[in-house]
Design an enzyme around this catalytic site. Structure first.
Site, PDB file in Angstrom:
ATOM      1  N   ASP A   1      -2.342 -18.074   1.680  1.00  0.00           N
ATOM      2  CA  ASP A   1      -3.506 -18.702   1.052  1.00  0.00           C
ATOM      3  C   ASP A   1      -3.992 -19.894   1.864  1.00  0.00           C
ATOM      4  OD1 ASP A   1      -1.127 -19.957   0.391  1.00  0.00           O
ATOM      5  OD2 ASP A   1      -1.638 -20.305  -1.707  1.00  0.00           O
TER       6      ASP A   1
ATOM      7  N   LYS B   1       3.811 -15.224   1.936  1.00  0.00           N
ATOM      8  CA  LYS B   1       3.925 -16.035   0.720  1.00  0.00           C
ATOM      9  C   LYS B   1       5.395 -16.193   0.365  1.00  0.00           C
ATOM     10  CE  LYS B   1       1.312 -17.341  -2.034  1.00  0.00           C
ATOM     11  NZ  LYS B   1       0.860 -18.739  -2.283  1.00  0.00           N
TER      12      LYS B   1
ATOM     13  N   TYR C   1       0.815  -1.215   0.000  1.00  0.00           N
ATOM     14  CA  TYR C   1       0.000   0.000   0.000  1.00  0.00           C
ATOM     15  C   TYR C   1       0.850   1.268   0.000  1.00  0.00           C
ATOM     16  CZ  TYR C   1      -3.994  -2.986   1.204  1.00  0.00           C
ATOM     17  OH  TYR C   1      -4.980  -3.956   1.202  1.00  0.00           O
TER      18      TYR C   1
ATOM     19  N   ASP D   1     -10.705  -9.470   7.188  1.00  0.00           N
ATOM     20  CA  ASP D   1     -12.068  -9.304   6.684  1.00  0.00           C
ATOM     21  C   ASP D   1     -12.753 -10.652   6.513  1.00  0.00           C
ATOM     22  OD1 ASP D   1     -11.806  -6.598   6.690  1.00  0.00           O
ATOM     23  OD2 ASP D   1     -12.121  -6.314   4.541  1.00  0.00           O
TER      24      ASP D   1
ATOM     25  N   ASP E   1      -5.135  -7.280   5.710  1.00  0.00           N
ATOM     26  CA  ASP E   1      -6.379  -6.651   5.278  1.00  0.00           C
ATOM     27  C   ASP E   1      -7.377  -7.718   4.825  1.00  0.00           C
ATOM     28  OD1 ASP E   1      -8.320  -4.907   4.377  1.00  0.00           O
ATOM     29  OD2 ASP E   1      -7.014  -3.831   3.000  1.00  0.00           O
TER      30      ASP E   1
END
Length: 363
Positions: free
Chosen positions: A226, A193, A142, A254, A250
């Site tokens: 993942d 990852k 970001y 959620d 993020d």
């Protein structure tokens, strides 16, 4: 009498509606704990852009930095979709986080027993769920440079965002994750990852080093992000603290919101090194589709204030009282529309705030 300086930034959409319920709890805390709150308010997000031409003015930022804690509502909405990225509502929030150096985002995902049947998973998978995301908040994709949209020689365009982490940035969020685990169940799952991203590989290496050097009493496991997403659906109660970067934090937090019954139930705290005030905000967005209808769930905002009491204002007893009041209201089957089910009582935003206030007064 102790005085704390608070800044309220209601923002856009349902932000002002839920913030009105937070002010009720602020007033109760003053009465119940012999404390005074010096409360100011400001503009952030789309409303700031409309009024001031920027999503966060220098004046509002300076006032926020001078406070003990900042309580925010939500920013954004389709009204500002055509605005340049550096002027969009979300840019104001990102600037606020960056200027506060609020690198540690704490996002608890707790399933209140009364809402176990409201989860998207079966009761047995979520009843008693209590996990904490520790998300790095001021770096990563970001904020990484270079970024932008460029035109190539052939006239086509390319969008660029850079995932970038320094060793120091990973170290400091790792310390927060392990320290949180020491106060909880003593387990950290670090999600990245590392199989396909160099930034993820460095993340794994640095977290391992911090663990070995300082936190041998905490159990550390590494998990690919993942797979973490899959495990949150398969068996969420296996987790205690999930430590992860800005982007994955993020997304994963959620996802976890739906395990608790509604995105409207999740608070968050964004903390730095203690030199700047903490920023507290619900995880949910501005929900412009229901703004002004009086049906938004104020619980995440109220619980965010409870986190401010605990982490910034050293008022853990007051925080516990607020959290317990929310639990008792839900046990009475009082529900806003997002968590309503047959056999429960549907209430408005204001009525939910009043119900929580009554429980606080009855305590």
């Amino acid at each position: 009498m102790t005085t704390h300086k608070l800044m309220l930034l209601p923002g856009d959409g349902i932000g002002p509606e839920i913030m009105a319920e937070v002010t009720k709890v602020i007033a109760w805390t003053e009465r119940a704990f012999d404390v005074t709150f010096d409360v100011s308010s400001g503009l952030v997000g789309g409303c700031a852009y409309d009024a001031e031409g920027v999503p966060l003015s220098d004046e509002t930022l300076a006032a926020a930095k001078a406070c003990d804690a900042i309580i925010m509502g939500a920013v954004g909405g389709p009204k500002w979709d055509g605005v340049d990225y550096d002027k969009r509502p979300e840019a104001g929030l990102l600037r606020l986080r960056k200027e506060l150096d609020a690198f540690a985002n704490l996002r608890p995902a707790i399933c209140f027993d009364a809402l176990a049947d409201a989860s998207s998973l079966k009761r047995e998978f979520v009843a008693g769920l209590d996990l904490l995301f520790v998300r790095e908040l001021s770096s990563g994709v970001y904020f990484g440079e270079p970024r932008g949209i460029e035109t190539l020689d052939d006239g086509s365009r390319v969008g660029i965002n850079t995932q970038r982490y320094t060793e120091a940035e990973i170290e400091r969020i790792a310390h927060v994750g392990f320290q949180m685990a020491q106060k909880r169940g003593g387990r950290v799952a670090s999600a990245e990852k590392s199989n396909v991203m160099e930034a993820g590989l460095l993340w794994r290496e640095v977290v391992t080093e911090v663990h070995q050097d300082h936190y041998s009493d905490v159990e550390l496991t590494h998990i690919l992000a993942d797979n973490c997403a899959m495990q949150l659906v398969k068996n969420p109660k296996q987790f205690d603290v999930i430590l992860t970067d800005n982007l994955f934090g993020d997304l994963l937090s959620d996802e976890a919101a739906m395990l608790t019954g509604s995105l409207g139930m999740l608070p968050s705290a964004s903390l730095g090194n203690g030199e700047m005030p903490g920023l507290y905000e619900p995880v949910h967005g501005s929900a412009p589709d229901i703004a002004g209808e009086g049906i938004a769930n104020p619980i995440a905002a109220i619980l965010s204030f409870a986190m401010a009491l605990r982490y910034s204002l050293n008022m853990g007893g007051a925080a516990t009282a607020v959290e317990a009041a929310v639990d008792r209201v839900l046990a009475d089957n009082v529900r806003t529309s997002d968590i309503w089910a047959e056999g429960t009582m549907r209430v408005t935003t204001s009525q939910m705030g009043d119900a929580i206030l009554k429980k606080l007064d009855d305590n």
